[in-house]
Design a protein around this motif. Structure first.
Motif, mmCIF file in Angstrom:
data_model
loop_
_atom_site.group_PDB
_atom_site.id
_atom_site.type_symbol
_atom_site.label_atom_id
_atom_site.label_comp_id
_atom_site.label_asym_id
_atom_site.label_seq_id
_atom_site.Cartn_x
_atom_site.Cartn_y
_atom_site.Cartn_z
ATOM 1 N N PRO A 156 0.826 -1.215 0.000
ATOM 2 C CA PRO A 156 0.000 0.000 0.000
ATOM 3 C C PRO A 156 0.858 1.263 0.000
ATOM 4 N N VAL A 157 0.429 2.240 -0.777
ATOM 5 C CA VAL A 157 1.071 3.552 -0.769
ATOM 6 C C VAL A 157 0.745 4.233 0.556
ATOM 7 N N ARG A 158 1.773 4.690 1.267
ATOM 8 C CA ARG A 158 1.549 5.400 2.524
ATOM 9 C C ARG A 158 1.487 6.905 2.319
ATOM 10 N N TRP A 159 2.217 7.403 1.315
ATOM 11 C CA TRP A 159 2.248 8.852 1.057
ATOM 12 C C TRP A 159 2.732 9.057 -0.375
ATOM 13 N N ILE A 160 2.199 10.088 -1.025
ATOM 14 C CA ILE A 160 2.685 10.474 -2.346
ATOM 15 C C ILE A 160 2.742 11.993 -2.404
ATOM 16 N N GLY A 161 3.848 12.492 -2.883
ATOM 17 C CA GLY A 161 4.030 13.933 -2.996
ATOM 18 C C GLY A 161 4.691 14.265 -4.314
ATOM 19 N N SER A 162 4.820 15.548 -4.597
ATOM 20 C CA SER A 162 5.448 15.960 -5.847
ATOM 21 C C SER A 162 6.152 17.284 -5.664
ATOM 22 N N ARG A 163 7.066 17.555 -6.578
ATOM 23 C CA ARG A 163 7.765 18.840 -6.595
ATOM 24 C C ARG A 163 7.832 19.332 -8.028
ATOM 25 N N ARG A 164 7.319 20.537 -8.245
ATOM 26 C CA ARG A 164 7.386 21.152 -9.565
ATOM 27 C C ARG A 164 8.677 21.963 -9.677
ATOM 28 N N VAL A 165 9.389 21.741 -10.771
ATOM 29 C CA VAL A 165 10.626 22.485 -11.043
ATOM 30 C C VAL A 165 10.351 23.407 -12.220
ATOM 31 N N SER A 166 10.506 24.700 -12.008
ATOM 32 C CA SER A 166 10.159 25.695 -13.022
ATOM 33 C C SER A 166 11.266 25.852 -14.056
ATOM 34 N N ALA A 167 10.931 26.561 -15.138
ATOM 35 C CA ALA A 167 11.917 26.854 -16.174
ATOM 36 C C ALA A 167 13.083 27.645 -15.585
ATOM 37 N N PHE A 168 12.783 28.585 -14.681
ATOM 38 C CA PHE A 168 13.838 29.378 -14.047
ATOM 39 C C PHE A 168 14.785 28.486 -13.257
ATOM 40 N N GLU A 169 14.231 27.545 -12.479
ATOM 41 C CA GLU A 169 15.075 26.652 -11.682
ATOM 42 C C GLU A 169 15.924 25.751 -12.573
ATOM 43 N N LEU A 170 15.328 25.244 -13.659
ATOM 44 C CA LEU A 170 16.079 24.385 -14.574
ATOM 45 C C LEU A 170 17.222 25.149 -15.227
ATOM 46 N N ALA A 171 16.965 26.417 -15.588
ATOM 47 C CA ALA A 171 18.011 27.223 -16.216
ATOM 48 C C ALA A 171 19.119 27.563 -15.221
ATOM 49 N N ARG A 172 18.734 27.792 -13.975
ATOM 50 C CA ARG A 172 19.700 28.181 -12.948
ATOM 51 C C ARG A 172 20.536 27.005 -12.474
ATOM 52 N N ASP A 173 19.940 25.813 -12.428
ATOM 53 C CA ASP A 173 20.625 24.656 -11.864
ATOM 54 C C ASP A 173 20.481 23.449 -12.796
ATOM 55 N N PRO A 174 21.437 23.231 -13.694
ATOM 56 C CA PRO A 174 21.361 22.097 -14.628
ATOM 57 C C PRO A 174 21.252 20.744 -13.937
ATOM 58 N N ALA A 175 21.664 20.656 -12.670
ATOM 59 C CA ALA A 175 21.591 19.378 -11.949
ATOM 60 C C ALA A 175 20.160 18.941 -11.711
ATOM 61 N N LEU A 176 19.187 19.845 -11.921
ATOM 62 C CA LEU A 176 17.782 19.491 -11.748
ATOM 63 C C LEU A 176 17.165 18.892 -13.005
ATOM 64 N N HIS A 177 17.885 18.964 -14.124
ATOM 65 C CA HIS A 177 17.332 18.427 -15.365
ATOM 66 C C HIS A 177 17.102 16.925 -15.233
ATOM 67 N N PRO A 178 15.964 16.419 -15.710
ATOM 68 C CA PRO A 178 15.701 14.982 -15.597
ATOM 69 C C PRO A 178 16.576 14.162 -16.524
ATOM 70 N N VAL A 179 16.626 12.884 -16.241
ATOM 71 C CA VAL A 179 17.318 11.915 -17.094
ATOM 72 C C VAL A 179 16.260 11.154 -17.885
#
Length: 330
Positions: A156-179
């Motif tokens: 059973p899933v006990r918890w589910i959450g999410s985090r939105r990464v904006s265009a600004f954050e992606l441009a500022r920090d390339p380490a956030l880019h998905p694989v």
């Protein structure tokens, strides 16, 4: 010629205009997007406001009709609508690109731009998770849903959450880019469709080389350590991404698009990276995590990025030339 035509609205999606191109990345999963509309205007090279090309506009045929069609085009003002065949894109199992040209004519002089639509079927949102009742998009999972793990159990899933990464954050920090792990990159049906995960998300690899190098037949490898620039690559073209976290009572191996990957592991670093509301919610469910003493062990040995790259190199360099051998843990 004293002007250049250009798409001037951004088509409500952050399109990128070059001198003779206009590119838009269209994320399909979980968004309900069915059309792309735009408007081409004449832009004076020496500066000044946008106007219409005096002799109007024409549009070229799309590079393929397999994934959508131009359903409207106004030759007088350069507006267009491209309708996406979502089912066809999803059925293809991978991202698709459709291009077509728009030409503006002004008193015998003309300028042509190429429209490039990148139709992206798989971001973290929209990833199919195998449950006891079949595949479910990760954003549709709810607390208590039974998810099938790689060893055949339903948890059973006990918890589910999410985090939105904006265009600004992606441009500022390339380490956030998905694989992006492309369909079949890690073996037949592994994954079944292109899969996007965060760089630190770990993938299960079971191979005799893992046992030889690390003393374990099955290991978890961060996605960023598997990047080869082709079948597994950094996805730098997105203007936003949403990462989901699925938490169980224990650290589990889920089937994401058919590929065994880890569930959320609530270590101290992972908890620090969460926003306060999400962290507080997890700590209400698992109060022992607050002092770092209740962190569950990982489902199997977890490699550090440099160790994962060593293993990836060993797998890629093997002499028999057979594709990377990944098997579900049993």
């Amino acid at each position: 010629m004293g002007y250049n035509i250009s798409e001037t609205t951004g088509a409500s999606g952050g399109g990128s205009a070059g001198l003779d191109t206009w590119t838009l990345n269209v994320t399909l999963n979980g968004t309900g997007v069915t059309t792309v509309s735009g408007d081409f205007d004449e832009i004076p090279l020496g500066g000044g406001g946008a106007t219409e090309a005096s002799n109007g506009y024409s549009v070229g045929a799309p590079s393929t009709s397999d994934f959508g069609t131009i359903t409207s085009f106004n030759a007088a003002d350069g507006t267009f609508t491209f309708t996406i065949d979502r089912a066809a894109v999803f059925d293809s199992g991978s991202d698709q690109t459709v291009t077509f040209t728009v030409t503006g004519d002004d008193g015998g002089a003309s300028d042509t731009d190429t429209v490039i639509l990148n139709l992206l079927i798989c971001v973290a949102r929209g990833t199919l998770i195998e449950t006891a009742s079949g595949p479910v998009p990760v954003e549709d999972l709810r607390r208590g849903d039974m998810v099938r793990t790689a060893d055949g159990r339903a948890q059973p899933v006990r918890w589910i959450g999410s985090r939105r990464v904006s265009a600004f954050e992606l441009a500022r920090d390339p380490a956030l880019h998905p694989v992006r792990i492309t369909a079949g990159a890690l073996g037949a049906g592994r994954p079944a469709r292109d899969l996007l995960v965060s760089p630190q998300h770990r993938v299960l690899i079971e191979d005799w080389r893992a046992e030889l190098m690390f003393g374990e037949g099955a290991v978890l490898v961060p996605a960023k350590a598997l990047v080869d620039g082709t079948s597994v690559r950094i996805e730098a073209g997105l203007n936003k991404v949403e990462y989901f976290h699925v938490l169980f009572d224990a650290h589990e191996i889920m089937l994401t698009e058919g590929l065994p990957t880890e569930s959320f592991h609530p270590g101290q670093y992972a908890l620090r990276e969460m926003d306060r509301a999400a962290r507080d919610e997890v700590l209400r469910l698992f109060p022992d995590l607050a002092d770092g003493q209740g962190v569950p062990p990982t489902a199997c040995m977890a490699l550090r990025p440099w160790e994962g790259r060593l293993l990836r190199g060993a797998l890629a360099d093997r002499a028999d030339g057979v594709a990377l051998d990944l098997r579900m843990a049993s």
